[in-house]
Scaffold this active site. Sequence first.
Site, PDB file in Angstrom:
ATOM      1  N   GLU A 170       0.804  -1.223   0.000  1.00  8.83           N
ATOM      2  CA  GLU A 170       0.000   0.000   0.000  1.00  8.83           C
ATOM      3  C   GLU A 170       0.837   1.272   0.000  1.00  8.83           C
ATOM      4  OE1 GLU A 170      -2.933  -0.195   3.090  1.00  8.83           O
ATOM      5  OE2 GLU A 170      -3.954  -1.871   2.153  1.00  8.83           O
ATOM      6  N   GLU A 378      -5.174  -8.781   0.719  1.00 10.08           N
ATOM      7  CA  GLU A 378      -5.871  -8.481   1.980  1.00 10.08           C
ATOM      8  C   GLU A 378      -7.344  -8.278   1.696  1.00 10.08           C
ATOM      9  OE1 GLU A 378      -4.431  -5.156   4.339  1.00 10.08           O
ATOM     10  OE2 GLU A 378      -2.350  -5.756   3.996  1.00 10.08           O
TER      11      GLU A 378
HETATM   12  C1  BG6 Z   1      -4.393  -2.170   5.258  1.00 10.56           C
HETATM   13  C2  BG6 Z   1      -3.036  -2.453   5.812  1.00 10.56           C
HETATM   14  O1  BG6 Z   1      -4.445  -0.821   4.970  1.00 10.56           O
HETATM   15  O2  BG6 Z   1      -5.499  -2.336   6.042  1.00 10.56           O
HETATM   16  C3  BG6 Z   1      -3.039  -3.192   7.132  1.00 10.56           C
HETATM   17  O3  BG6 Z   1      -2.216  -3.079   4.885  1.00 10.56           O
HETATM   18  C4  BG6 Z   1      -4.152  -2.658   7.989  1.00 10.56           C
HETATM   19  O4  BG6 Z   1      -1.771  -3.056   7.701  1.00 10.56           O
HETATM   20  C5  BG6 Z   1      -5.463  -2.988   7.293  1.00 10.56           C
HETATM   21  O5  BG6 Z   1      -4.156  -3.103   9.297  1.00 10.56           O
HETATM   22  C6  BG6 Z   1      -6.702  -2.595   8.054  1.00 10.56           C
HETATM   23  O6  BG6 Z   1      -6.678  -1.242   8.365  1.00 10.56           O
HETATM   24  P1  BG6 Z   1      -7.014  -0.734   9.803  1.00 10.56           P
HETATM   25  O7  BG6 Z   1      -6.767   0.726   9.751  1.00 10.56           O
HETATM   26  O8  BG6 Z   1      -8.445  -1.055  10.035  1.00 10.56           O
HETATM   27  O9  BG6 Z   1      -6.100  -1.468  10.716  1.00 10.56           O
END
Ligand code: BG6
Length: 478
Positions: A170, A378
């Site tokens: 990201e 993800e």
């Molecule tokens: C992504 C990242 O942006 O989303 C992760 O790669 C992150 O590291 C995940 O934890 C979820 O985002 P958040 O802000 O809800 O933890």
Amino acid sequence: MEHKQLKVFPKSFLWGSASAAYQVEGAWDTDGKGPSVWDNFVRIPGKTFAGTNGDIAVDHYHQYPQDVALMSELGLSAYRFSVAWSRIYPLGNGEINQAGLDFYDRLINELVEKGIEPIVTLYHWDIPQALQDQYGGWESRQIVDDFVRYAKTLFVHFSDRVKYWVTMNEQNVFISHGYKTAMHPPGVRDEKRMYQANHHANLANAAAIVAFRSLGCPGKIGPSFAYGPNYSIDANPENVLAAENAEAFDAHFWMDVYARGEYPPQVWQWLVDNHLAPDVYPEDAILLKQGIPDFMGVNYYRTMTNAYNPLDGVGIEQMNTTGKKGTAQESGLPGVYKHVRNPHLQRTNWDWDIDATGLRIGLRRIASRYQLPVMVTENGLGEYDTLTDDLQINDDYRIDYLNEHALAVQQAISDGVEVLGYCTWSFTDLLSWLNGYQKRYGFVYVDRDENSAKSLTRYKKKSFYWYQEVIRSHGATL
Ligand code: BG6
């Protein structure tokens, strides 16, 4: 498009789950690890929710055998994790720390032994503090050589066992939060510096891919991009144009560089007009064209809905980091677009739109624009979870979310998209950078909260058993 019958997931499809070093490992200064920018940033009062940090996180550094055993019990075919650069090079570019390599050797060997494919992310936001101090981190071109040296060390050491590599996690998020909203380190608000730092990250990404190939490493390599596909709020052409702008500025601006080696023309023009364009050397264009990835990694959580935003309209976002629903504010780029509420979608307690169809749309857009295979690196739902008195976590809301998103992947495959795998975020609960430990994502509940590391005991959630069945049936139970 309705399919009478969905295609089955390809045989080689990877059912995975993901994490990042800073969010799970803890052991922040153990066995010779140097500090990263996050180790220091979290100590600045007010930067993270309830002052949380990753000093201990969920102690994966020590508890990885148990975590991998749980992955094996669930049946994961892949586990995506990141390497902490400052465990390998405590100063970023000086001596190698053998103990750091040893840790990832142990982890990778454990995974391989259990038949779990390691997917290794080179960089998930934790640049060594020493490089930030030496030359301003991503703001200097020197980062490219140092990143390549670090990447080569990992390629040489691990590519006998690792076949999937993610260069950068990201870039759009760590650069924008690092230099525009100031919510991530180095906590700067300066768009000129942001675009220059971003250009160096593009070069580092391409140079690492070129190095991977020049070493003749087997396997595939690509970046992971945080893609929130953009919609228009309605058919008013001004709003449609705003949505196109959002797609160009928030998606093509990064993915075009990765996959085509070029900045999209309308964004570049805007940068020139606003005196924000980065310095680009003639050799940069050659490198960017050489560093085309094997796949596009996609981190998908939500779509964004857009409307016209005048020049004196809304700007930088105020994120909901408290979990109090309805506290997120409208935001945008004045004169370009603004993100608005989509009346057709439900939201999480952190005000993220829930939209499985958006994942299908996003995968199709990437496949047709870039003709690259995609890996969902993800996808997940951050929510409050409750450990009941009889030690259960009934996270049906997470099962609903993941089930419809995995189904959207199958629909995209049925539409003709080549998808290599699907990694949920996350395997165990972990630290959310800005949202503390209350915003949970895992299949495995970890007994800890903002105030204390508590027992760190692992408990399998209901979603653990749901994913176990999905994997066992290779998606037939979706
Ligand atoms: C992504 C990242 O942006 O989303 C992760 O790669 C992150 O590291 C995940 O934890 C979820 O985002 P958040 O802000 O809800 O933890």
